[in-house]
Design an enzyme around this catalytic site. Structure first.
Site, PDB file in Angstrom:
ATOM      1  CG  ASP A  44      66.694  60.742  14.600  1.00 33.63           C
ATOM      2  OD1 ASP A  44      65.855  61.676  14.537  1.00 33.63           O
ATOM      3  OD2 ASP A  44      67.114  60.281  15.675  1.00 33.63           O
ATOM      4  CB  CYS A  58      68.301  59.401  24.587  1.00 32.62           C
ATOM      5  SG  CYS A  58      66.924  59.558  25.710  1.00 32.62           S
ATOM      6  CE  LYS A 109      62.892  65.412  20.044  1.00 33.52           C
ATOM      7  NZ  LYS A 109      63.346  65.662  21.405  1.00 33.52           N
ATOM      8  CG  HIS A 143      67.802  59.873  20.564  1.00 33.45           C
ATOM      9  ND1 HIS A 143      66.908  58.902  20.935  1.00 33.45           N
ATOM     10  CD2 HIS A 143      67.535  60.950  21.347  1.00 33.45           C
ATOM     11  CE1 HIS A 143      66.141  59.371  21.910  1.00 33.45           C
ATOM     12  NE2 HIS A 143      66.501  60.610  22.182  1.00 33.45           N
ATOM     13  CD  GLN A 158      67.061  67.647  18.476  1.00 31.32           C
ATOM     14  OE1 GLN A 158      66.810  68.843  18.371  1.00 31.32           O
ATOM     15  NE2 GLN A 158      66.643  66.943  19.519  1.00 31.32           N
TER      16      GLN A 158
HETATM   17  N1  PLP Z   1      66.234  61.341  17.763  1.00 31.33           N
HETATM   18  C1  PLP Z   1      66.777  62.473  18.209  1.00 31.33           C
HETATM   19  C2  PLP Z   1      67.987  63.020  17.518  1.00 31.33           C
HETATM   20  C3  PLP Z   1      66.219  63.139  19.294  1.00 31.33           C
HETATM   21  O1  PLP Z   1      66.771  64.261  19.739  1.00 31.33           O
HETATM   22  C4  PLP Z   1      65.074  62.577  19.920  1.00 31.33           C
HETATM   23  C5  PLP Z   1      64.481  63.212  21.109  1.00 31.33           C
HETATM   24  O2  PLP Z   1      65.136  63.848  21.883  1.00 31.33           O
HETATM   25  C6  PLP Z   1      64.525  61.409  19.396  1.00 31.33           C
HETATM   26  C7  PLP Z   1      65.135  60.810  18.329  1.00 31.33           C
HETATM   27  C8  PLP Z   1      63.305  60.784  19.991  1.00 31.33           C
HETATM   28  O3  PLP Z   1      62.202  61.610  19.784  1.00 31.33           O
HETATM   29  P1  PLP Z   1      60.801  61.279  20.475  1.00 31.33           P
HETATM   30  O4  PLP Z   1      61.089  61.092  21.928  1.00 31.33           O
HETATM   31  O5  PLP Z   1      59.968  62.484  20.184  1.00 31.33           O
HETATM   32  O6  PLP Z   1      60.274  60.038  19.841  1.00 31.33           O
END
Ligand code: PLP
Length: 414
Positions: free
Chosen positions: A206, A371, A232, A129, A209
């Protein structure tokens, strides 16, 4: 522990999410398949937040009065819930942030900008992401470090056979998602951590998910940093978590400066508070953190294992049903090396048109690059459609998705 395969039990749990039981402006019943973007919240979480505002609201760690004490207890209890959830050793290793994005920026700033040097390498990969790419690009730019990528296989996994070609002693950090928000790929973070440590590198995971679907344990998997978002994890927006190993957090510089994060301030200098306050400048999202604590307690009560088992089975069913749709290609690895996220393309139907047509059937999915522009570039796609599932979904809803896609295809084939 709940048995979610028992229909009565599942319905009781589903009733905890009243938002899911609604008719949309089209007259269709909502089928919410966009949990990877944000999860719905059980009553328990909404009640917790309402009670905090109605009964306990007061700034934390400051007020020498009962409300301040109560709110501080709620916040610190939530921190303990997170510690237990992640399998961390110490509660001081849990920093509340605003979300995954801020947590990863905190590591890239506080650790990256302090410890990276020219010639060092940050090892990324194309399925990340943007939140786990761009902060590292910036840290590399500021320090002269280089970016390298672990190659991907054609079916959307990290090519572990080629890891040795990119992971050497120049690498100081491997930044990797535990589960892709597009491909559904579940990455072997424990093996990556071991291989990173073998060359003296750290690993930043990260978990946006993966944590809501129960796959990460920082002690078992030897993870150095891990980030996830409350929203999430069936909790409120505005709160997230950074787990960091104590020695690393202690060695890092703060990212934000101001109240609460200091030990002493003079006319022209300051020293930093102990962990985790050092990284929690200003008034933090304390009510949201309490809400996240309520979400974790709720998930614990159902049981992460039954949730994982139910989602696993539902994902298998979804994969099979989607495979029946002509000219639909699912992105990412085949079952069972994937979670309950399905990004796909349907020949001749633009993902945005598809999600628009599905919305008219009440089926909420997402379309776009999610993203992950480098991943979509690699796949030769500008966008994809994504359906993501949680334990509050069922087979009927998967069937509705498939029927809605088939109906959309008919519209485009007229
Ligand atoms: N990393 C992953 C794999 C994600 O799916 C997301 C959000 O969709 C993020 C990072 C970013 O999360 P946030 O927007 O809650 O900071």
């Amino acid at each position: 522990m709940a048995d979610l395969s028992d229909d009565a039990t599942w319905r009781t749990i589903r009733a905890e999410f009243p938002i899911l039981d609604q008719t949309l402006r089209t007259g269709k019943k909502l089928v919410y398949l966009d949990t990877a973007a944000t999860a719905q919240k059980p009553n328990r979480v909404v009640d917790c937040i309402r009670q905090c505002y109605e009964r306990d609201n007061s700034n934390v760690h400051r007020g020498i009065h009962e409300l301040g004490d109560r709110m501080t207890t709620l916040l610190e209890d939530a921190r303990e819930q997170v510690r237990e959830l992640l399998g961390a050793r110490e509660v001081e290793e849990i920093v509340f942030t605003s979300g995954t994005t801020m947590s990863l920026n905190l590591v890239a700033h506080g650790w990256g900008r302090k410890f990276l040097r020219a010639g060092d390498v940050v090892l990324l990969n194309e399925m990340e992401h943007h939140a786990n790419l761009v902060p590292w690009y910036e840290a590399a730019k500021a320090t002269g470090a280089e970016i390298r990528h672990i190659p991907l296989t054609t079916d959307g996994r990290l090519d572990m056979d080629q890891l040795d070609t990119v992971l050497d002693r120049q690498v100081k950090l491997v930044a990797v998602t535990a589960m892709s928000n597009v491909l559904g790929t579940i990455n072997p973070v424990a093996e990556l951590a071991r291989r990173a440590h073998d060359v003296g590198a750290l690993i930043a995971v990260d978990g946006a998910q993966s944590v809501p679907h129960g796959m990460t344990d920082v002690t078992r998997d030897q993870i150095d940093f891990l980030a996830f978002s409350g929203h999430k994890f069936y909790g409120p927006t505005g709160v997230g978590v950074l787990y960091g190993r104590r020695e690393l957090l202690e060695a890092m510089d703060p990212f934000l400066f101001g109240g609460h994060m200091i030990r002493e301030v003079t006319r022209d200098s300051a020293t930093w508070a102990d962990l985790p306050a050092k990284f929690e400048a200003g008034t933090g999202p304390f009510i949201q953190a309490a809400g996240l604590g309520a979400a974790i307690a709720y998930i614990k009560q159902i049981g992460m294992e039954p949730i994982m088992a139910y989602e696993h089975e539902l994902a298998r069913y979804a994969g099979e049903r989607l495979a029946e749709v002509p000219e639909l290609t699912i992105l990412g690895p085949a079952w069972p090396d994937r979670g309950a996220i399905f990004s796909f393309v349907v020949e001749g139907v633009h993902p945005h048109d598809l999600s628009d047509l599905l919305d008219r059937q009440g089926v909420a999915i997402r379309a776009g690059h999610h993203c992950t522009m480098p991943l979509h570039d690699r796949l030769g796609l500008a966008a994809s459609a994504r359906a993501s599932l949680a334990f509050y979904n069922n087979r009927e809803e998967v069937d509705s998705l498939v029927e809605a896609i088939l109906a959309a295809r008919r519209v485009f084939r007229r």
